[in-house]
Scaffold this motif. Structure first.
Motif, PDB file in Angstrom:
ATOM      1  N   GLY A   1       0.769  -1.242   0.000  1.00 41.75           N
ATOM      2  CA  GLY A   1       0.000   0.000   0.000  1.00 41.75           C
ATOM      3  C   GLY A   1       0.794   1.282   0.000  1.00 41.75           C
ATOM      4  O   GLY A   1       0.211   2.355  -0.202  1.00 41.75           O
ATOM      5  N   GLN A   2       2.101   1.205   0.235  1.00 41.69           N
ATOM      6  CA  GLN A   2       2.894   2.437   0.328  1.00 41.69           C
ATOM      7  C   GLN A   2       4.194   2.319  -0.471  1.00 41.69           C
ATOM      8  O   GLN A   2       4.759   1.226  -0.588  1.00 41.69           O
ATOM      9  CB  GLN A   2       3.271   2.725   1.794  1.00 41.69           C
ATOM     10  CG  GLN A   2       2.090   2.904   2.723  1.00 41.69           C
ATOM     11  CD  GLN A   2       2.550   3.113   4.157  1.00 41.69           C
ATOM     12  OE1 GLN A   2       3.510   3.847   4.404  1.00 41.69           O
ATOM     13  NE2 GLN A   2       1.875   2.476   5.100  1.00 41.69           N
ATOM     14  N   HIS A   3       4.625   3.442  -1.003  1.00 40.69           N
ATOM     15  CA  HIS A   3       5.918   3.486  -1.700  1.00 40.69           C
ATOM     16  C   HIS A   3       6.464   4.913  -1.613  1.00 40.69           C
ATOM     17  O   HIS A   3       5.796   5.847  -2.064  1.00 40.69           O
ATOM     18  CB  HIS A   3       5.766   3.078  -3.169  1.00 40.69           C
ATOM     19  CG  HIS A   3       7.074   3.078  -3.907  1.00 40.69           C
ATOM     20  ND1 HIS A   3       8.027   2.116  -3.717  1.00 40.69           N
ATOM     21  CD2 HIS A   3       7.586   3.942  -4.826  1.00 40.69           C
ATOM     22  CE1 HIS A   3       9.067   2.373  -4.499  1.00 40.69           C
ATOM     23  NE2 HIS A   3       8.820   3.483  -5.176  1.00 40.69           N
ATOM     24  N   PRO A   4       7.611   5.140  -0.980  1.00 42.79           N
ATOM     25  CA  PRO A   4       8.465   4.127  -0.351  1.00 42.79           C
ATOM     26  C   PRO A   4       7.924   3.699   1.011  1.00 42.79           C
ATOM     27  O   PRO A   4       7.205   4.459   1.673  1.00 42.79           O
ATOM     28  CB  PRO A   4       9.795   4.845  -0.204  1.00 42.79           C
ATOM     29  CG  PRO A   4       9.419   6.290  -0.062  1.00 42.79           C
ATOM     30  CD  PRO A   4       8.211   6.486  -0.937  1.00 42.79           C
ATOM     31  N   TYR A   5       8.283   2.484   1.412  1.00 41.82           N
ATOM     32  CA  TYR A   5       7.829   1.932   2.691  1.00 41.82           C
ATOM     33  C   TYR A   5       9.040   1.427   3.459  1.00 41.82           C
ATOM     34  O   TYR A   5       9.877   0.688   2.917  1.00 41.82           O
ATOM     35  CB  TYR A   5       6.847   0.786   2.462  1.00 41.82           C
ATOM     36  CG  TYR A   5       6.433   0.083   3.742  1.00 41.82           C
ATOM     37  CD1 TYR A   5       5.501   0.666   4.583  1.00 41.82           C
ATOM     38  CD2 TYR A   5       6.995  -1.141   4.101  1.00 41.82           C
ATOM     39  CE1 TYR A   5       5.123   0.034   5.769  1.00 41.82           C
ATOM     40  CE2 TYR A   5       6.620  -1.776   5.279  1.00 41.82           C
ATOM     41  CZ  TYR A   5       5.685  -1.182   6.111  1.00 41.82           C
ATOM     42  OH  TYR A   5       5.319  -1.793   7.280  1.00 41.82           O
TER      43      TYR A   5
ATOM     44  N   GLU B   1      13.625  -1.217   3.930  1.00 42.26           N
ATOM     45  CA  GLU B   1      14.057   0.170   3.823  1.00 42.26           C
ATOM     46  C   GLU B   1      13.728   0.705   2.435  1.00 42.26           C
ATOM     47  O   GLU B   1      14.212   0.197   1.420  1.00 42.26           O
ATOM     48  CB  GLU B   1      15.562   0.297   4.062  1.00 42.26           C
ATOM     49  CG  GLU B   1      16.044   1.745   4.091  1.00 42.26           C
ATOM     50  CD  GLU B   1      17.502   1.872   4.482  1.00 42.26           C
ATOM     51  OE1 GLU B   1      18.046   2.985   4.353  1.00 42.26           O
ATOM     52  OE2 GLU B   1      18.090   0.860   4.928  1.00 42.26           O
ATOM     53  N   ASN B   2      12.856   1.705   2.401  1.00 44.13           N
ATOM     54  CA  ASN B   2      12.448   2.359   1.153  1.00 44.13           C
ATOM     55  C   ASN B   2      11.954   1.348   0.112  1.00 44.13           C
ATOM     56  O   ASN B   2      12.298   1.419  -1.063  1.00 44.13           O
ATOM     57  CB  ASN B   2      13.603   3.186   0.579  1.00 44.13           C
ATOM     58  CG  ASN B   2      13.973   4.336   1.486  1.00 44.13           C
ATOM     59  OD1 ASN B   2      13.113   4.927   2.138  1.00 44.13           O
ATOM     60  ND2 ASN B   2      15.260   4.647   1.554  1.00 44.13           N
ATOM     61  N   GLY B   3      11.153   0.424   0.573  1.00 43.66           N
ATOM     62  CA  GLY B   3      10.572  -0.569  -0.336  1.00 43.66           C
ATOM     63  C   GLY B   3       9.185  -0.154  -0.781  1.00 43.66           C
ATOM     64  O   GLY B   3       8.830   1.023  -0.772  1.00 43.66           O
ATOM     65  N   GLY B   4       8.392  -1.143  -1.145  1.00 45.87           N
ATOM     66  CA  GLY B   4       7.038  -0.875  -1.614  1.00 45.87           C
ATOM     67  C   GLY B   4       6.895  -1.118  -3.094  1.00 45.87           C
ATOM     68  O   GLY B   4       7.878  -1.070  -3.841  1.00 45.87           O
ATOM     69  N   PHE B   5       5.673  -1.386  -3.528  1.00 49.86           N
ATOM     70  CA  PHE B   5       5.403  -1.740  -4.914  1.00 49.86           C
ATOM     71  C   PHE B   5       4.927  -0.535  -5.721  1.00 49.86           C
ATOM     72  O   PHE B   5       4.139   0.282  -5.247  1.00 49.86           O
ATOM     73  CB  PHE B   5       4.327  -2.826  -4.997  1.00 49.86           C
ATOM     74  CG  PHE B   5       4.699  -4.109  -4.306  1.00 49.86           C
ATOM     75  CD1 PHE B   5       6.013  -4.516  -4.197  1.00 49.86           C
ATOM     76  CD2 PHE B   5       3.707  -4.909  -3.765  1.00 49.86           C
ATOM     77  CE1 PHE B   5       6.350  -5.704  -3.568  1.00 49.86           C
ATOM     78  CE2 PHE B   5       4.023  -6.107  -3.133  1.00 49.86           C
ATOM     79  CZ  PHE B   5       5.351  -6.494  -3.023  1.00 49.86           C
ATOM     80  N   ASP B   6       5.385  -0.452  -6.940  1.00 50.45           N
ATOM     81  CA  ASP B   6       4.864   0.499  -7.908  1.00 50.45           C
ATOM     82  C   ASP B   6       3.718  -0.152  -8.681  1.00 50.45           C
ATOM     83  O   ASP B   6       3.452  -1.348  -8.558  1.00 50.45           O
ATOM     84  CB  ASP B   6       5.964   0.902  -8.894  1.00 50.45           C
ATOM     85  CG  ASP B   6       6.966   1.874  -8.257  1.00 50.45           C
ATOM     86  OD1 ASP B   6       6.537   2.720  -7.455  1.00 50.45           O
ATOM     87  OD2 ASP B   6       8.174   1.763  -8.561  1.00 50.45           O
TER      88      ASP B   6
END
Length: 320
Positions: free
Chosen positions: A156-160, A170-175
């Motif tokens: 649900g979040q980017h970056p996560y 660290e600074n993950g998340g899906f586009d």
């Protein structure tokens, strides 16, 4: 209240009759002409197709440590069986929460958002070490909470970013496009205070084991209060064994031959439907019905019990 009904597919069952290893050796002049291409996965698909054809909302695929992986079974049958939800049960020790989330959204994109996640109940420490899981018992709930927090976070979040005891991102998340599908509905289980509190914080549906009406009513009330304290609303589910036949006498005769739970609902089609409707009136809105993974049993319940149950539920809604 909308009630969702699932049929349980147990991958621990004996091999399907069509599987070559399960076939009895022919005797005399008899010849087995069935193709060797038929496997137990075809049998899994048949059960899911029976559930779809008889208007179940989904199939709940049980996790067994020494059996086929539930998530892979779900993926194998998803493209063959349209419409129904496929709830795959797996332990929170399965691996990376980030990679599990990526697998989930890939599944959602391939199946029009039909995946559900069920976190398997924790096994004793002496058994979990067989799978390389050495997390102490007192930390299991925290590990499950972190697993789901991270999986939802990267979806649900980017970056996560997240730094916990068991997972770190660290600074993950899906586009896009991975973040454009619905995250799977999450099912948790358990009856302890800690397990109920965990579900109140993070589950979409909490599954109780079959028990007496009075006990179940108290459990639902307790969980409802915990969820309200968290300012959340969750579904109340029940894993319920059933055995239904044309007559109650026939049902009880077959039940005596089977290894059924004491809490199984046994009776003719109307009796079983009445008992399930009474459970729905207690607040149960997700039923996982189990009668073994027999193809025949899924058809019996789907053809004869579900129409009666849905009629009772519709009548209750009208009366309300």
């Amino acid at each position: 209240m909308t009630v969702r009904i699932y049929w349980q597919l147990d991958v621990a069952q004996q091999p399907a009759r069509g599987e070559i290893a399960a076939r009895p050796a022919p005797t005399g002049i008899a010849r087995d002409v069935r193709t060797r291409a038929i496997t137990r996965y075809d049998h899994y698909a048949q059960i899911a197709q029976a559930a779809a054809q008889t208007a179940f909302d989904g199939v709940f695929i049980v996790h067994r440590p020494q059996s086929d992986d539930a998530a892979i079974v779900a993926a194998a049958i998803a493209r063959e069986v349209p419409r129904i939800e496929l709830v795959a049960e797996f332990p929170a020790s399965a691996g990376s929460a980030v990679y599990a989330a990526k697998q989930a959204v890939t599944f959602q994109r391939a199946t029009r958002e039909r995946l559900g996640w069920a976190i398997a109940p924790s096994r004793p420490a002496a058994e979990r070490v067989h799978d390389g899981d050495r997390v102490p018992d007192e930390a299991l709930a925290a590990r499950t909470e972190e697993f789901l927090t991270v999986a939802r976070g990267v979806h649900g979040q980017h970056p996560y970013s997240f730094a916990g005891r068991f997972f770190e991102v660290e600074n993950g998340g899906f586009d896009a496009p991975l973040n454009r599908v619905r995250f799977p509905r999450v099912f948790l289980q358990g009856e302890s205070k800690e397990e109920l509190a965990l579900s109140a914080r993070i589950a979409d549906v909490h599954l109780f084991r079959a028990t007496g009406f009075a006990t179940l009513s108290r459990q639902i009330e307790a969980l409802d209060m915990l969820a309200l304290q968290e300012r959340r609303s969750i579904g109340f589910g029940l894993i319920q064994p059933v055995l239904a036949r044309d007559t109650g006498e026939e049902a009880h005769r077959d039940a005596a031959r089977a290894d059924l739970s004491e809490q199984a609902i046994v009776g003719d089609y109307a009796e079983v439907a009445d008992r399930l409707a009474a459970l729905a009136r207690l607040g149960v809105d997700h039923f996982v019905l189990t009668g073994g993974s027999s193809l025949e049993e899924s058809y019996v319940v789907g053809q004869h019990v579900l129409p009666r149950l849905r009629a009772l539920l519709d009548a209750s809604r009208v009366a309300a």
